[in-house]
Write a protein that holds these residues in place. Structure first.
Motif, short mmCIF file in Angstrom:
data_model
loop_
_atom_site.label_atom_id
_atom_site.label_comp_id
_atom_site.label_asym_id
_atom_site.label_seq_id
_atom_site.Cartn_x
_atom_site.Cartn_y
_atom_site.Cartn_z
N ASP B 174 56.03 40.20 42.37
CA ASP B 174 54.83 40.36 43.20
C ASP B 174 54.62 39.20 44.16
N ASP B 175 55.00 37.99 43.73
CA ASP B 175 54.69 36.80 44.52
C ASP B 175 55.92 36.05 45.01
N ALA B 176 57.05 36.76 45.10
CA ALA B 176 58.28 36.08 45.52
C ALA B 176 58.10 35.31 46.84
N PRO B 177 57.37 35.87 47.83
CA PRO B 177 57.20 35.10 49.07
C PRO B 177 56.49 33.76 48.82
N TYR B 178 55.56 33.75 47.87
CA TYR B 178 54.88 32.49 47.56
C TYR B 178 55.84 31.50 46.90
N VAL B 179 56.72 32.03 46.06
CA VAL B 179 57.72 31.14 45.45
C VAL B 179 58.55 30.49 46.55
N MET B 180 58.95 31.31 47.52
CA MET B 180 59.78 30.77 48.61
C MET B 180 58.99 29.77 49.45
N LYS B 181 57.69 30.05 49.65
CA LYS B 181 56.85 29.08 50.37
C LYS B 181 56.78 27.77 49.59
N GLY B 182 56.68 27.90 48.28
CA GLY B 182 56.66 26.72 47.42
C GLY B 182 57.95 25.93 47.56
N VAL B 183 59.06 26.66 47.64
CA VAL B 183 60.36 26.00 47.83
C VAL B 183 60.33 25.19 49.12
N GLN B 205 66.22 43.04 39.25
CA GLN B 205 65.24 43.29 40.31
C GLN B 205 64.79 41.98 40.95
N CYS B 206 64.54 40.98 40.09
CA CYS B 206 64.05 39.69 40.58
C CYS B 206 65.14 38.99 41.39
N ILE B 207 66.37 39.06 40.87
CA ILE B 207 67.48 38.41 41.58
C ILE B 207 67.64 39.05 42.95
N LYS B 208 67.53 40.38 43.00
CA LYS B 208 67.68 41.11 44.26
C LYS B 208 66.57 40.71 45.25
N ARG B 209 65.36 40.64 44.71
CA ARG B 209 64.21 40.30 45.55
C ARG B 209 64.42 38.94 46.22
N PHE B 210 64.88 37.97 45.45
CA PHE B 210 65.06 36.63 46.02
C PHE B 210 66.24 36.60 46.98
N ASN B 211 67.28 37.34 46.69
CA ASN B 211 68.40 37.38 47.62
C ASN B 211 67.96 37.95 48.97
N GLU B 212 67.04 38.92 48.92
CA GLU B 212 66.52 39.50 50.17
C GLU B 212 65.71 38.48 50.96
N LEU B 213 64.91 37.69 50.21
CA LEU B 213 64.01 36.75 50.87
C LEU B 213 64.70 35.47 51.33
N ASN B 214 65.86 35.22 50.75
CA ASN B 214 66.52 33.94 50.95
C ASN B 214 67.50 33.97 52.11
N THR B 262 56.19 30.50 38.33
CA THR B 262 54.77 30.83 38.46
C THR B 262 53.97 29.60 38.90
N THR B 263 54.34 28.45 38.37
CA THR B 263 53.70 27.21 38.79
C THR B 263 53.89 27.01 40.29
N LEU B 264 55.10 27.23 40.75
CA LEU B 264 55.41 26.99 42.17
C LEU B 264 54.66 27.99 43.06
N ALA B 265 54.65 29.25 42.64
CA ALA B 265 53.94 30.26 43.42
C ALA B 265 52.45 29.91 43.48
N PHE B 266 51.92 29.41 42.37
CA PHE B 266 50.51 29.04 42.36
C PHE B 266 50.24 27.90 43.35
N ILE B 267 51.11 26.90 43.36
CA ILE B 267 50.92 25.77 44.28
C ILE B 267 50.89 26.27 45.73
N ALA B 268 51.82 27.16 46.06
CA ALA B 268 51.87 27.68 47.43
C ALA B 268 50.59 28.43 47.77
N LYS B 269 50.09 29.19 46.81
CA LYS B 269 48.85 29.95 47.04
C LYS B 269 47.68 28.99 47.22
N TYR B 270 47.66 27.96 46.40
CA TYR B 270 46.56 26.99 46.45
C TYR B 270 46.50 26.34 47.82
N MET B 271 47.66 26.05 48.39
CA MET B 271 47.68 25.41 49.70
C MET B 271 47.04 26.32 50.75
#
Lengths: 309, 454
Positions: B174-183, B205-214, B262-271
């Motif tokens: 659900d929040d893969a874009p936020y994880v990438m923003k966190g990265v 599914q998760c691996i695929k999602r990140f490969n798409e976003l990366n 999840t920690t990383l996605a949260f940080i990106a959202k917080y920003m």
């Protein structure tokens, strides 16, 4: 609502228990059992069942008398009983076999604290005790009912190694010769070996190094046909079922390697220099005694561990 | 790179809730927010009974460097500040808030201004975030490194190797874009280290999602074998980089920082929003739960309310724990609150809660074969029985991360993890004794020298 159990994690456990392991060993011994009946008739089955029952009874009575928890349901006594029976000839008097069972279970296993505490393989000590007590009965090797090769009938194959040729090999392999009940048919033992390895009950390290080293040293010590030395007598049965007993073998792969090589060397040495029919038993028992030292020398190296200053 | 894989255990997956997008539960009438939801010092309450609070308002400030502030998860009135029984068996203070059901957001919520490393770390600190994978180590403290050039790798932990738990899976879906923003944020402020996202291959599914976003190649997506415990910090670092965290050291000693996805996605959202950590996605599962689900829960909500939201129990729960079944912490009561680092709550029925009776060790060595850190549980067990501190030191029981593989595979059903916890105490006592003896000896020698000098 405070009916909740508290315990330290993990809260789930795997499926393998002591009992499933012992059951797998029993299943692995089934081909041997079937072939022993094929070669030696129903008296073989009778001896095997009596031996297993005697071992279970010994353990049960001992624990009952000592007011200890009853552990016979872990099936380890059945394994010991079957193994000991496989190590005697079909002509063995029943009472003598039961004496062996009592020694194996009471003396070697229970007196030292029960399963997991014995420092030698119970079935092997039982066998050696019978061997020195009833040498005649123990070496009264009967011949398979299906023996067809003259050379094989002339004596136990081990004693007649020089006379054999590779044409007789198949006969030897399927057990058409003389010997104790469980050791004659190498094929059946190797089927059990494959089963145990596939089921991950044992690692193949000890059996393979044991057999390999026996072969090597038999050749070095000047045996004419080392391959036949391997497929006759108790090497294969010992390597697969006796030298892989958890309690009396080392923990780590390195330790198992040393153990297997030691067994192989001692077996070849005893056979070549002392002509003892108990080479395999003594080799494994001697190595059993060295297990604590092998374990001390072959500890694992903890991941990221820093050597103490 | 060819290197042998660390061992582990093939535990069941049971990730039946993986396809369930988190649902928000109704606001509970009351929350009890513990002041100890992180490793390190507890937070200090800054509110008093009777105070009106709103969602996102500070109720407790960090109690030290390795600590984290706490914010109100509901709007309402502070009822009391009370001692409550924590899952570690110790009493700890908690702020109890009666909810007004309005969930009025605190006026002071605004995205933080982040311009450099210092302001980034301050923002992370203010967000109240701690390691959300379960450990609860204050993230700001983890990201504060003497010198950023020490950080060679940042590993985003998406292994989620525990059975049942799927809250990280949901983050990654659900929040893969936020994880990438966190990265992006981490790369920007922490000296552009290499970022690796490690995901167990049971989550294609998760691996695929990140490969798409990366597409820009910001991070390396690293599929991990589904072999518990891939998410263990030391295991993850080794399996993704080949680096080994030395005994007594931190990941940074191996040039790595591990951060949960999840920690990383949260940080990106917080920003983006400035809303601090006040709620958590929690996987609710186990044989006693009627309809397992993923739920968005205000922090401090009692477990009982969350289970109720999931249709209650189909049979009486006999064991309930935070987290997954391999390392989860059992609780004595269903009043136990959802905390910052709660990723799952599991309730087991009578059958599954049964603790098998240990039998004699048969010295099979399975515990050794399956220990990811190459320890020898069977020998540790013997040394502990003899209270042999010197042996426990040799066997390095201190390295044990209590992942539970040894107990899981043990055919004799021995409780190795429990023994290791106790053995660590024996070892500590032994080492303290040794140290005291050494000091005494040194003092005696010095006194002797002085006497001789006179």
């Amino acid at each position: 609502m405070s009916n909740l159990t508290l315990s330290v994690s993990p809260h789930i456990r795997g499926k393998i228990t002591t009992r499933t392991i012992m059951l797998d060993v029993i299943i692995a011994m089934c081909p041997v059992l079937v072939m022993s009946v094929y070669h030696f008739g129903f008296r073989a089955l009778l001896l095997e069942l009596i031996s297993a029952a005697a071992c279970v009874a010994c353990e049960y009575v001992w624990e009952k008398l000592r007011k200890q928890p009853i552990t016979v349901m872990d099936l380890s006594a059945v394994v010991t009983g079957l193994m000991l029976a496989f190590n005697v000839p079909v002509t063995m008097p029943i009472w003598e076999l039961i004496v062996g069972d009592i020694i194996a279970i009471i003396v070697v296993k229970m007196l030292f604290g029960g399963i997991g505490c014995n420092f030698m393989n119970p079935a092997l000590v039982g066998r050696v005790a019978l061997f020195v007590s009833f040498t005649g009965d123990m070496t009264n090797y009967s011949f398979s009912r299906h023996v067809s090769v003259d050379a094989l009938t002339s004596a136990t194959p081990l004693a007649a190694l020089d006379k054999l040729n590779f044409g007789d090999f198949w006969e030897l392999f399927i057990g058409n010769h003389g010997g104790v009940m469980g050791e004659v048919c190498s094929l059946a033992i190797l089927i059990g070996f494959v089963y145990l390895v596939v089921r991950k009950v044992i690692k193949p390290i000890i059996p393979l190094t044991y057999m390999g080293t026996t072969l090597l040293f038999s050749w070095i010590f000047g045996q004419n046909q080392p391959v036949l030395a391997l497929f006759s007598g108790g090497v294969i049965f010992g390597a697969v079922f006796m030298a892989t007993d958890y309690v009396t073998t080392p923990f780590t792969n390195k330790g198992k390697l040393i153990f297997g090589i030691g067994c192989g060397f001692l077996t070849a040495a005893i056979r070549c220099f002392s002509n003892s029919a108990g080479g395999v038993s003594f080799a494994i028992l001697i190595m059993n005694l060295l297990v604590p030292y092998i374990n001390d020398l072959t500890r694992t190296r903890p991941f990221g561990g820093v050597k103490a200053k | 790179m060819s290197r042998s894989r660390l061992p582990g255990a093939r535990v069941p997956h049971w990730k039946g809730t993986a396809q369930m997008a988190p649902r928000r539960m109704p606001v509970p009438p009351e929350v009890a927010i513990p002041m100890s939801m992180n490793i390190g010092a507890p937070a200090k309450p800054v509110v008093k009974p009777g105070d009106e609070v709103k969602v996102g308002q500070l109720i407790a400030e960090a109690g030290g460097f390795v600590s984290s502030p706490i914010y109100a998860s509901v709007s309402g009135k502070v009822k009391r500040i009370d001692e409550m029984l924590g899952s570690n068996g110790r009493f700890m203070p908690a702020v109890v808030i009666t909810s007004d059901g309005e969930q009025t957001v605190y006026e002071g919520i605004a995205p933080p201004e982040v311009t450099d490393l210092q302001s980034f770390l301050a923002a992370v600190r203010d967000s109240g975030v701690v390691g959300l994978g379960g450990a609860g180590f204050p993230t700001a403290a983890k990201l504060t490194v003497k010198d950023n050039s020490l950080i060679k790798y940042i590993i985003v932990n998406g292994a989620e190797c525990e059975p049942y738990v799927t809250s990280d899976t949901r983050t990654m879906l659900d929040d893969a874009p936020y994880v990438m923003k966190g990265v992006e944020l981490l790369k920007k402020y922490l000296g552009d280290p290499k970022v690796i996202i490690g995901i167990e291959d049971n989550k294609p599914q998760c691996i695929k999602r990140f490969n798409e976003l990366n597409t820009a190649g910001l991070a390396e997506i690293h599929p991990l074998p589904s072999l518990y415990p891939q998410g263990g910090e030391k295991v993850l670092i080794y399996n993704t980089t080949g680096r080994i965290v030395p005994e007594g050291g931190l990941p940074i000693d191996a040039g790595a920082i591990v951060i949960n996805c999840t920690t990383l996605a949260f940080i990106a959202k917080y920003m983006e929003t400035g809303m601090p950590l006040v709620e958590k996605v929690v996987t609710v599962d186990g044989s006693a739960v009627k309809t397992p689900d993923n739920v968005i829960v205000p922090i401090g909500t009692p477990m009982s309310a969350v289970f109720e939201f999931c249709g209650g129990f189909k049979s009486e729960p006999r064991k309930v724990f935070y987290g997954g079944p391999m390392m989860g912490i059992a609780v004595p009561t269903l009043d136990a609150p959802i905390m910052k680092n709660t990723n799952a709550i599991v309730a087991l029925d009578d059958k599954d809660a049964h603790i098998p009776e240990p039998t004699a060790c048969i010295r099979c060595g399975l515990c050794i074969d399956h220990c990811p850190l190459n320890l020898m549980p069977v020998e540790i067990h013997e040394a502990y029985e003899k209270r042999d501190g010197a042996m426990l030191e040799t066997l390095k029981v201190n390295l044990c991360m209590e992942c539970g593989c040894c107990s899981f595979v043990c055919p004799a059903r021995l409780n190795h993890v429990q023994t290791h916890k106790l053995a660590k105490n024996v070892l500590r006592a032994y080492q303290a004794e040794q140290k005291a003896a050494a000091e005494k000896k040194k003092a005696a020698e010095e006194a002797k020298k002085e006497a001789a000098a006179k």
